[in-house]
Write a protein that holds these residues in place. Structure first.
Motif, short mmCIF file in Angstrom:
data_model
loop_
_atom_site.label_atom_id
_atom_site.label_comp_id
_atom_site.label_asym_id
_atom_site.label_seq_id
_atom_site.Cartn_x
_atom_site.Cartn_y
_atom_site.Cartn_z
N GLY A 245 0.80 -1.21 0.00
CA GLY A 245 0.00 0.00 0.00
C GLY A 245 0.83 1.26 0.00
O GLY A 245 2.01 1.26 0.39
N VAL A 246 0.21 2.34 -0.45
CA VAL A 246 0.82 3.66 -0.48
C VAL A 246 -0.15 4.65 0.14
O VAL A 246 -1.37 4.56 -0.09
N ALA A 247 0.37 5.58 0.91
CA ALA A 247 -0.43 6.65 1.51
C ALA A 247 0.20 7.99 1.17
O ALA A 247 1.43 8.12 1.18
N VAL A 248 -0.63 8.98 0.86
CA VAL A 248 -0.14 10.34 0.63
C VAL A 248 -1.04 11.32 1.37
O VAL A 248 -2.20 11.03 1.67
N GLY A 249 -0.50 12.48 1.64
CA GLY A 249 -1.28 13.51 2.34
C GLY A 249 -0.49 14.77 2.52
O GLY A 249 0.22 15.23 1.63
N GLY A 250 -0.59 15.33 3.71
CA GLY A 250 0.01 16.62 4.00
C GLY A 250 -1.00 17.49 4.70
O GLY A 250 -1.88 17.01 5.42
N ASP A 251 -0.91 18.80 4.46
CA ASP A 251 -1.77 19.78 5.10
C ASP A 251 -2.34 20.69 4.03
O ASP A 251 -1.60 21.43 3.37
N TYR A 252 -3.67 20.66 3.82
CA TYR A 252 -4.25 21.46 2.74
C TYR A 252 -4.12 22.95 3.02
O TYR A 252 -4.26 23.76 2.10
#
Length: 345
Positions: A245-252
């Protein structure tokens, strides 16, 4: 979770306003299609290189059957004041779409005739619930995710292709953290593969991934190394089978800086490792593109990983919210101002 807080995802700073821009030499680029729409499409469901659906703001649903040369507006008229954030399609005629909002604004619509008509198959009657995203493991079995109600995330399930829905008991759901929620940014905070399902969170001090091996009846939860906070965490997941699996994100709210904003797992989400080189900026969508290749998109650009999410390389500077690839190798992306594109290499 207030509607205002959730819809703040829809007013990200408009840093990138132009088309696509090839930047890395990776041999990839997005080719925009003429949708004739100004809606923001966070829901994306390509079926093949020819057939794709997109769902977005102002109750807009588009469908193409000719690879994006033409798009038809096929959304349910009664949803014109609602915000679609996810859509799952099985072919050119059958699709299930989710609108978001507190209480009755969270709804599910289903079509079996290419959008000529829609049936409302679920309307949320709990003012504390807020549904974020959908997933289908096959044409019959699907799940929908709500933010915590009474301290636990809520799962809605269907066994008949979205015609009827049942709320799952929360006895098999771990407690949510204070302030924890999921992000309705690209329809991929909840994903599935066979009997396995996963959803990702943020909002509190730790971004977590919940995993189920029994079709959404019971769940375990693991911490991730992706930074979390009031507007930060994991925005999108992609799994290739039950393990990788891969996860991505951050802070909008700080979309140009996302240290440690991507992570990988090889054991079904029990343990997560930060990508060796992450995209470095907020990313709202991620998808597998066959083999070990993955794509990530966000309002400031797109990235490709050729090694299963361990390292990422920028290849485009255009703004997109969602990305998805099909079994025949076609990849699509969608976002604000009616932007829907096909991947070219």
């Amino acid at each position: 979770m207030t509607l205002h807080r959730k819809l703040s995802i829809a007013v990200l700073a408009l840093v990138v306003a132009g088309g696509t821009g090839f930047t890395s030499g990776a041999g990839l680029s997005w080719q925009l299609t003429d949708t004739g729409s100004t809606a923001r499409f966070r829901g994306l469901a390509p079926v093949s290189a020819k057939v794709a659906w997109a769902a977005g703001s102002a109750g807009t649903v588009l469908r193409t059957v000719d690879g994006g040369r033409t798009w038809a507006s096929v959304g349910p008229p009664e949803a014109a004041e609602l915000q679609f954030r996810d859509i799952e399609a099985f072919d050119a005629r059958h699709a299930v779409a989710l609108t978001i909002g507190n209480g009755p604004e969270s709804r599910v619509y289903s079509t079996s005739d290419g959008g000529a008509s829609w049936t409302e198959t679920f309307r949320n009657d709990d003012p504390a619930a807020f549904y974020d995203c959908l997933t289908f493991s096959d044409r019959r079995h699907g799940l929908a995710l709500s933010d915590p109600v009474g301290g636990k995330f809520r799962i809605l399930a269907t066994r008949d292709g979205g015609r009827t829905w049942q709320t799952r008991p929360t006895s098999g759901m771990p407690d949510a953290l204070p302030g924890e929620f999921a992000f309705a940014a690209s329809g991929t905070c909840l994903v599935s593969s066979g009997r396995h399902a996963w959803f990702a969170t943020g909002g509190d001090a730790t971004a977590r991934v919940f995993a189920s091996k029994d079709g959404g009846w019971t769940w375990s939860v693991s911490d991730s190394p992706v930074p979390s906070g009031p507007s930060a965490g994991i925005y999108s997941l992609a799994f290739r089978g039950p393990g990788q699996g891969v996860a991505v994100g951050g802070d909008y709210a700080a979309e140009t800086s996302a240290p440690d904003g991507a992570a990988v797992t090889r054991d079904g989400g029990r343990r997560w490792t930060v990508s060796r080189t992450a995209p470095g900026e907020y990313r709202s969508g991620v998808a597998w593109w066959g083999g070990r290749t993955a794509l990530a998109v966000g309002p400031t650009g797109s990235d490709v990983s050729w090694d299963g999410g361990v390292t990422w390389r920028r290849f485009d500077t255009g703004s997109f919210d969602a990305v998805a690839c099909t079994a025949d190798g076609a990849c699509w992306a969608s976002g604000r101002d009616g932007r829907i594109a096909r991947l070219r290499r």
